[in-house]
Design a protein around this motif. Structure first.
Motif, PDB file in Angstrom:
ATOM      1  N   HIS A   1       4.357   6.113  -9.793  1.00 52.66           N
ATOM      2  CA  HIS A   1       3.222   5.216  -9.603  1.00 52.66           C
ATOM      3  C   HIS A   1       3.335   4.571  -8.221  1.00 52.66           C
ATOM      4  O   HIS A   1       4.434   4.208  -7.785  1.00 52.66           O
ATOM      5  N   PRO A   2       2.233   4.420  -7.504  1.00 51.33           N
ATOM      6  CA  PRO A   2       2.321   3.830  -6.162  1.00 51.33           C
ATOM      7  C   PRO A   2       2.904   2.417  -6.150  1.00 51.33           C
ATOM      8  O   PRO A   2       3.472   1.995  -5.139  1.00 51.33           O
ATOM      9  N   SER A   3       2.784   1.675  -7.248  1.00 49.37           N
ATOM     10  CA  SER A   3       3.384   0.338  -7.275  1.00 49.37           C
ATOM     11  C   SER A   3       4.903   0.414  -7.171  1.00 49.37           C
ATOM     12  O   SER A   3       5.540  -0.476  -6.590  1.00 49.37           O
ATOM     13  N   SER A   4       5.500   1.479  -7.728  1.00 54.21           N
ATOM     14  CA  SER A   4       6.955   1.629  -7.619  1.00 54.21           C
ATOM     15  C   SER A   4       7.359   1.961  -6.189  1.00 54.21           C
ATOM     16  O   SER A   4       8.447   1.594  -5.736  1.00 54.21           O
TER      17      SER A   4
ATOM     18  N   ARG B   1      11.107   2.975   0.875  1.00 56.82           N
ATOM     19  CA  ARG B   1       9.667   3.193   0.730  1.00 56.82           C
ATOM     20  C   ARG B   1       9.186   4.440   1.454  1.00 56.82           C
ATOM     21  O   ARG B   1       8.364   5.197   0.920  1.00 56.82           O
TER      22      ARG B   1
ATOM     23  N   ALA C   1      -1.328  -1.432  -4.513  1.00 58.13           N
ATOM     24  CA  ALA C   1      -0.919  -0.085  -4.919  1.00 58.13           C
ATOM     25  C   ALA C   1      -2.045   0.919  -4.707  1.00 58.13           C
ATOM     26  O   ALA C   1      -1.805   2.073  -4.337  1.00 58.13           O
TER      27      ALA C   1
ATOM     28  N   LEU D   1       5.766   0.764  -3.576  1.00 58.04           N
ATOM     29  CA  LEU D   1       5.689  -0.519  -2.877  1.00 58.04           C
ATOM     30  C   LEU D   1       6.953  -1.353  -3.080  1.00 58.04           C
ATOM     31  O   LEU D   1       7.375  -2.088  -2.185  1.00 58.04           O
TER      32      LEU D   1
END
Length: 215
Positions: free
Chosen positions: A186-189, A196, A75, A191
């Protein structure tokens, strides 16, 4: 069973005269909530001090817990890409999380992220406010619902708030120069997203708003 009342919050461990080194050392001793019991280490923020732009996520992930630095996993790499596409130098940004220890559940040999509960987020608040006072950002980007709710309360929703400059709430700490906030995913979401490319573009657009606020 662990009870909230068993823990005093992070306040007793926050140095009276903090600097970067003191904060990184002190967070290792923090017993403000129960997350220290299973985490490898506390993970304080990282970046230039002071910094005009501060990014605030949820908590350290697996790689962050192992390496002792925020946003160094997948992330974090995506976040650096988004910053670059938004015209922001990642090296000029201070990055941190509202919670300083990794909360997870075990699945075989893997440690799977588990979101912190509200009292654990509240227990960590003194660390975040101390970082804000040290870094003195003009703009804070809140990455994800946990970060947004830590600042604006349980009614915060990323979808409704993202990309809109918002004043820092007066009731949350006494800051000499309160920053303006911009919310994003959040960048994890990103990913995990099935769309994307579109979600990455939306993250970049929110970061552009933050860059433009800096002038």
């Amino acid at each position: 069973m662990t009870k909230r009342s068993d823990y005093p919050g992070a306040g007793p461990w926050v140095p009276d005269e903090p600097d970067e080194d003191r904060l990184r050392s002190a967070v290792q001793e923090c017993r403000g909530c129960d997350l220290y019991l299973d985490a490898t280490q506390g993970v304080m923020g990282d970046g230039p001090v002071p910094a005009r732009l501060m990014l605030v996520g949820e908590q350290p992930g697996d790689q962050e817990d192992k390496q002792g630095l925020p946003f160094v996993g997948p992330a974090g790499r995506l976040l650096d890409r988004a910053l670059g596409e938004a015209g922001i130098d990642p090296a000029g940004v201070y990055k941190t999380n509202v919670v300083k220890h990794f909360r997870f559940k075990r699945d075989g040999g893997k440690r799977i992220h588990k979101s912190p509960v509200r009292w654990q987020v509240a227990a960590c608040e003194p660390w975040l406010l101390t970082e804000l006072g040290l870094v003195r950002p003009e703009v804070v980007v809140l990455l994800g619902a946990t970060a947004g709710q830590a600042v604006y309360g349980s009614g915060f929703r990323v979808g409704a708030a993202r990309g809109t400059p918002t004043p820092w709430p007066e009731q949350l700490g006494s800051l000499e120069a309160p920053p303006t906030t911009v919310a994003s995913a959040h960048p994890s979401s990103v990913l995990r997203s099935r769309q994307r490319d579109a979600d990455l573009a939306a993250l970049v657009a929110d970061l552009v708003v933050a860059r433009e606020l800096l002038g």
